[in-house]
Motif scaffolding. Sequence first.
Motif, PDB file in Angstrom:
ATOM      1  N   THR A 271     -16.867  -8.894  15.933  1.00  0.00           N
ATOM      2  CA  THR A 271     -16.664  -7.717  15.353  1.00  0.00           C
ATOM      3  C   THR A 271     -15.802  -7.890  14.076  1.00  0.00           C
ATOM      4  O   THR A 271     -14.792  -8.386  14.089  1.00  0.00           O
ATOM      5  CB  THR A 271     -16.020  -6.877  16.506  1.00  0.00           C
ATOM      6  N   PHE A 272     -16.411  -7.361  12.959  1.00  0.00           N
ATOM      7  CA  PHE A 272     -15.458  -7.043  11.656  1.00  0.00           C
ATOM      8  C   PHE A 272     -15.306  -5.668  11.530  1.00  0.00           C
ATOM      9  O   PHE A 272     -16.109  -4.936  11.376  1.00  0.00           O
ATOM     10  CB  PHE A 272     -16.265  -7.652  10.542  1.00  0.00           C
ATOM     11  N   PHE A 297     -20.336  -4.720  12.191  1.00  0.00           N
ATOM     12  CA  PHE A 297     -19.685  -4.339  10.720  1.00  0.00           C
ATOM     13  C   PHE A 297     -19.424  -2.953  10.903  1.00  0.00           C
ATOM     14  O   PHE A 297     -20.219  -2.175  10.614  1.00  0.00           O
ATOM     15  CB  PHE A 297     -20.530  -4.765   9.712  1.00  0.00           C
ATOM     16  N   MET A 298     -17.920  -2.734  11.164  1.00  0.00           N
ATOM     17  CA  MET A 298     -17.611  -1.369  11.275  1.00  0.00           C
ATOM     18  C   MET A 298     -16.631  -1.039   9.802  1.00  0.00           C
ATOM     19  O   MET A 298     -15.773  -1.642   9.805  1.00  0.00           O
ATOM     20  CB  MET A 298     -16.797  -1.129  12.505  1.00  0.00           C
ATOM     21  N   LYS A 321     -26.722  -5.722  20.572  1.00  0.00           N
ATOM     22  CA  LYS A 321     -26.089  -4.777  19.848  1.00  0.00           C
ATOM     23  C   LYS A 321     -26.007  -4.971  18.392  1.00  0.00           C
ATOM     24  O   LYS A 321     -25.346  -5.928  18.180  1.00  0.00           O
ATOM     25  CB  LYS A 321     -24.762  -4.319  20.624  1.00  0.00           C
ATOM     26  N   LEU A 322     -26.222  -4.206  17.605  1.00  0.00           N
ATOM     27  CA  LEU A 322     -26.007  -4.504  16.151  1.00  0.00           C
ATOM     28  C   LEU A 322     -25.608  -3.290  15.325  1.00  0.00           C
ATOM     29  O   LEU A 322     -26.144  -2.130  15.470  1.00  0.00           O
ATOM     30  CB  LEU A 322     -27.489  -4.853  15.286  1.00  0.00           C
ATOM     31  N   VAL A 323     -24.326  -3.324  14.913  1.00  0.00           N
ATOM     32  CA  VAL A 323     -23.618  -2.125  14.171  1.00  0.00           C
ATOM     33  C   VAL A 323     -23.365  -2.536  12.963  1.00  0.00           C
ATOM     34  O   VAL A 323     -22.806  -3.738  12.646  1.00  0.00           O
ATOM     35  CB  VAL A 323     -22.427  -2.003  14.884  1.00  0.00           C
ATOM     36  N   PHE A 324     -23.697  -1.389  11.956  1.00  0.00           N
ATOM     37  CA  PHE A 324     -23.725  -1.989  10.412  1.00  0.00           C
ATOM     38  C   PHE A 324     -23.267  -0.689   9.745  1.00  0.00           C
ATOM     39  O   PHE A 324     -24.140  -0.002   9.489  1.00  0.00           O
ATOM     40  CB  PHE A 324     -25.141  -2.604   9.878  1.00  0.00           C
TER      41      PHE A 324
END
Length: 520
Positions: A271-272, A297-298, A321-324
């Motif tokens: 997590t960034f 990437f939050m 899980k992919l957060v961008f």
Amino acid sequence: MSSIPVEIFRHVFDHFSDDTSTLYSCLQVNKIWCGMSVSILWSEPFKILKEPSASLITTYLSCLNVNEREILIKSGIDLKVLFERKPTFEYAEYLRKLKYVDFYESASEWLKSTTNNTNNENEEVNNKDSSKIFIITRELCKLFMNKCSKITYLNINLESFQLPDKFEDCVLIPCFPNAENSLSQLQEFICCGNYDKKKIFMALSKYCKNLTRLNIDYYLDDTITSAPMNLAQLIKSQRTLQKFKIETYYRSLSKIIPALESQYKTLREVTFRGIDFEEGVTFAPLVPCKNLETLEFMTCDNVKNEATRPLESAHFPRLKKLVFHVEHNRPPLALSSLITNNSDTLQEISLGLPPIYDSQDDPKIIETIIERCKNLIKFDSHLQIHQLKSLLISCNRLEKLVARGREPLRVDEFLPDIGKIIPCSLRILIIHAIWSFTPNTLKEFLDYCIAPLEILGFPDCYAINDDHLFNFSEYAREKGSLKRLNIKSASRITRNAFETAKSDIETIEHNAGYCDEEDD
């Protein structure tokens, strides 16, 4: 019963670690049961207390020897409230999870309780008392390092207050005497706040090899230190790192990210958060991490095509899980390819696209998700109406959907159609868009919806009125599933309608006030 080995009892007692009432009952059985219950109850005391405790500090301070007490006395800390006799158990040696702030706040409560005769109870702690709190907390942490044989969790998160320069040594817990023994089996480490972490990273990298979780927040403290290199060394020294998170940082990531490749066999979550990536950064070291399950990437900035290009061909067989969420710049070209390559396993996708983002210029990210990600369970992104409809039809396993819109829209024509195609698996539906619709349209939508929604939200719809609220209540009564309704911006409802709806819906989020009380 006496012939049963103590180890067997200990194994059984571990299964009651969350059952405090049973453990308290076991205290009265015999000496062996009492000892085992005490060791579990005091392994994580704030799990039971859930708030600062002066009495807890009194007990720990009573465990100090004469020399350790003398340090506090010379600092002007009155220990007369302590009993002269030693406590029944060496409570400090049982601690397994150490969170600095918990003990700091409890030390503050203890200090207040011992100075009630001279200080107003509601008066803010002055600078002198603040210094004493740091000293008490430091000496307690030294006690834990000296007594404990196995601390598995260490949290030095100081984001909530400013650490005075002369007290920086108070938080250097991994550098305290005997820390190399007490922290040798450390599994989770959280290190956040505005202080120099170089010595901490250096110390841990020498004797701590079994971290599974590492959470770092720099707060820009490394302008004159080589802390990034020491953090990289700490990462490399681990045998089985599984979760890595770094926040609020904007330099030397090009030194830190390459170290993650050393954990390619075990790394599962990266997590960034709040990162401004500098030139020269590349995410190529993540490509070999084939066990990666979460990539986030939050609120990051400067996530450029050059840095993400290696991810175009990356395949993570376990990625779920992919957060961008990026700031200012449009998503990199590699994002669509990354989704395509891992579409079979992805279950959760969250995209935060810039407000001025032109979807006509992208590689059709939303269309790629709709076409390929058939196993999606959670999805959050800006969507056009036709994309929302296609998503609901294609991804029929959705349990949570957060749809966002950019412009005000009248939706009477298509809202009922959306109700018809909502999958029966959906439990959470949040529409972050300035939609307007009649109460009858809402009723049609809810009548068609076969999903037993537990959370429903139209937080940006200011035109919701009493009639809309009645329809929400009717749905809640009929389905029996709706527990939370978010209508934060609704500006046309009355207090009476709101109070009536609360009898059917457990929680209603509403911040806009009531239209019948505007002149009050």
